[in-house]
Design an enzyme around this catalytic site. Structure first.
Site, PDB file in Angstrom:
ATOM      1  N   CYS A 234      23.221  20.297   9.077  1.00 34.01           N
ATOM      2  CA  CYS A 234      22.089  20.960   9.733  1.00 34.01           C
ATOM      3  C   CYS A 234      22.207  22.444   9.385  1.00 34.01           C
ATOM      4  CB  CYS A 234      22.129  20.743  11.240  1.00 34.01           C
ATOM      5  SG  CYS A 234      22.157  18.989  11.732  1.00 34.01           S
ATOM      6  N   ALA A 235      21.752  22.823   8.218  1.00 37.30           N
ATOM      7  CA  ALA A 235      22.242  24.033   7.562  1.00 37.30           C
ATOM      8  C   ALA A 235      21.556  25.333   7.958  1.00 37.30           C
ATOM      9  CB  ALA A 235      22.149  23.859   6.046  1.00 37.30           C
ATOM     10  N   ALA A 236      20.227  25.337   8.146  1.00 29.47           N
ATOM     11  CA  ALA A 236      19.528  26.603   8.414  1.00 29.47           C
ATOM     12  C   ALA A 236      20.028  27.219   9.722  1.00 29.47           C
ATOM     13  CB  ALA A 236      18.023  26.352   8.483  1.00 29.47           C
ATOM     14  N   PRO A 237      20.086  28.562   9.784  1.00 29.01           N
ATOM     15  CA  PRO A 237      19.507  29.542   8.855  1.00 29.01           C
ATOM     16  C   PRO A 237      20.366  29.894   7.647  1.00 29.01           C
ATOM     17  CG  PRO A 237      20.385  30.666  10.767  1.00 29.01           C
ATOM     18  CD  PRO A 237      20.537  29.193  11.039  1.00 29.01           C
ATOM     19  N   GLY A 238      21.621  29.419   7.542  1.00 28.54           N
ATOM     20  CA  GLY A 238      22.345  29.542   6.286  1.00 28.54           C
ATOM     21  C   GLY A 238      23.577  30.421   6.264  1.00 28.54           C
ATOM     22  N   ASP A 285      16.046  14.988   6.931  1.00 26.82           N
ATOM     23  CA  ASP A 285      16.783  14.693   8.155  1.00 26.82           C
ATOM     24  C   ASP A 285      18.133  14.097   7.772  1.00 26.82           C
ATOM     25  OD1 ASP A 285      17.780  13.806  10.563  1.00 26.82           O
ATOM     26  OD2 ASP A 285      15.963  12.747  11.166  1.00 26.82           O
ATOM     27  N   ASP A 305      26.781  21.358  12.402  1.00 24.22           N
ATOM     28  CA  ASP A 305      26.443  22.330  13.442  1.00 24.22           C
ATOM     29  C   ASP A 305      25.010  22.011  13.887  1.00 24.22           C
ATOM     30  OD1 ASP A 305      27.376  25.093  14.669  1.00 24.22           O
ATOM     31  OD2 ASP A 305      25.272  25.334  14.124  1.00 24.22           O
ATOM     32  N   CYS A 359      26.730  26.271  19.421  1.00 23.18           N
ATOM     33  CA  CYS A 359      26.735  27.551  20.141  1.00 23.18           C
ATOM     34  C   CYS A 359      26.320  27.287  21.583  1.00 23.18           C
ATOM     35  CB  CYS A 359      25.813  28.569  19.466  1.00 23.18           C
ATOM     36  SG  CYS A 359      24.139  27.993  19.176  1.00 23.18           S
TER      37      CYS A 359
END
Length: 466
Positions: A234-238, A285, A305, A359
């Site tokens: 779940c990569a963004a924002p990077g 997805d 993440d 987070c």
């Protein structure tokens, strides 16, 4: 100017609890999200000061067509920022009529509060480790430069380098133009709280990344050696993806997935600016990605993440002081998705090591998710004990939970965070011992590209947003 209207709209959305600053910025449609995010954050940080100055100067009474949130953004630019951008459009003449009065009211406020600098007007909480006292962490991007060069640059600009910190106490007392090297992460510089580097030329050139210390831990703890194949689920924002690439030295492959097209486009721009060339982005997805796909047969490391409540995010704590815990319904939905994603990640046949992070401060999204995934894979995976000196551990909700890490402004001088490192108990039978020990020697299969896939490379003209 469109920037100021967009910033005012985000501020209004935050006030009416439509979302967080970051979420509203990304959904605004404004092209330069970094510029918009920085302006909104700084305006919000000085919100109480700006309200006082605007009220004392009678600005809204004199300019009845000027809406409160737009007035706050414009007065920030006039008094506290770097002046109106792009000439200021039709707003500059309007604000210029009131400039003398606004400056006088700001000066009067400083006298009243017994301070001389604008920064001293900020109402900082007195308790140690509060969200507003967390230091500014700067991760040096080793794909473009080295720590020594960045340190030398800041020293030439009048900053005083204090060397490597020996403890958190060294970070707590940072003030003025002093900075340190973090005691744990070798490429992480630490500046005093409230230091604003969004407009710094090295930041804009991708030589350093503004990234909270806790957010730097997942890529470091994944410990994927150069040449590895890694999934960032779940990569963004990077930011974590760019950190992975730096640790891999751009050698190997990162498969990065995210469903949000706008966030993925912004991420592609970020990765290009950071000089990342080993990452393949997919608007997809992660739950639909097949573990048996030959492209992922060498994936031995996964960073997960997932979307979470964000209850540990510093921006949220500063935007919504005293904001309550997410509703039970929202937590249940988030935890359900998080556990599905974690269990799916554990089905990749060559997986050796996985880092799960959020987070969030909520047990439902953290210890409970990890415990549930381990119970669904009895004996196959274990929690790895990491960073024994880290002061904040996982909640004691199940045996081994103390191997997890938690972070908070109070205990670690970072944002609120949770990290679990999970390792396969033994090498899967489908992977030979030689392959497990020397993945960099294995040939990489030719990737089958989808139309939606695009290569993240420094300066690539095909990247969206560049």
């Amino acid at each position: 100017m469109a920037l100021y209207a967009a910033a005012a709209a985000v501020l209004a959305g935050v006030e009416s609890r439509q979302g967080s600053i970051k979420g509203l910025v990304y959904s605004s449609g404004f092209q330069n999200v970094k510029q918009l995010y920085a302006l909104v954050c700084e305006t919000q940080r000085y919100s109480a000061v700006l309200d006082a100055v605007i009220a004392s100067a009678g600005l809204l009474r004199a300019e009845k067509k000027l809406r409160p949130h737009l007035a706050k953004v414009l007065v920030y630019e006039l008094l506290l920022g770097k002046g109106f951008r792009g000439g200021g459009g039709r707003w500059k003449p309007m604000l210029s009529r009131h400039q003398a009065r606004l400056k006088a009211e700001l000066a009067r406020l400083k006298v009243h509060r017994g301070v001389s600098r604008n920064e001293d007007l900020l109402e900082v909480e007195s308790r140690p480790g509060s969200a507003s006292q967390v230091p500014r962490f700067v991760r040096v991007n080793t794909l473009k430069t080295c720590c020594d060069d960045v340190v030398d640059y800041f020293k030439r600009r009048g900053f005083s380098y204090q060397g490597r910190a020996s403890s958190l106490d060294d970070l707590r007392v940072l003030k003025g133009k002093h900075f340190l090297l973090d005691p744990l992460l070798p490429e992480l510089l630490v500046f005093p709280a409230q230091t604003d580097l969004h407009e710094h030329p090295l930041y804009q050139a991708g030589h350093f990344i503004l990234q909270d210390k806790a957010s730097c831990l997942p890529a470091m703890l994944l410990a994927a050696p150069p040449g590895s194949h890694v999934i960032d689920a779940c990569a963004a924002p990077g930011n974590k993806t760019s950190h992975l690439a730096a640790l891999l030295k751009n050698q190997g492959k990162i498969f990065a997935f995210d469903l949000d097209a706008k966030r993925l486009a912004s991420m592609a721009t970020l990765l290009a600016r950071a000089g990342v060339s080993c990452c393949e982005l997919a608007e997809e997805d992660f739950l639909t990605v097949s573990p048996s796909d030959p492209r992922y047969c060498q994936v031995r490391y996964i960073l997960l993440d997932p979307s979470c409540s964000g209850s540990g995010m510093l921006t949220r704590q500063l935007e919504e002081p005293g904001a309550g815990t997410p509703s039970k319904e929202r937590l249940r939905a988030l935890a359900g998705f998080q556990q599905r994603a974690l269990c799916h990640a554990l089905t990749f046949p060559s997986l050796q090591r996985l880092v799960y992070s959020t987070c969030s401060l909520c047990q439902e999204e953290n210890e409970d998710v990890v415990q549930g995934a381990l119970q669904q894979n009895p004996g196959a995976f274990r929690l790895v004990p990491v960073l024994p000196s880290w002061p904040h551990r996982g909640l004691s909700t199940f045996p081994g939970a103390e191997h997890c890490l938690r972070a908070s402004p109070e205990t670690t001088l970072t944002g609120g965070f949770f990290i679990a490192v999970i390792e396969r108990v033994e090498v899967p039978s489908s992977v030979s011992q030689a392959e497990a020990l020397a993945p960099e020697l294995m040939p990489s299969p030719a990737p089958k590209r989808k139309k939606r896939r695009r290569k993240a490379a420094a300066g690539a003209s095909t990247l969206p947003g560049t």
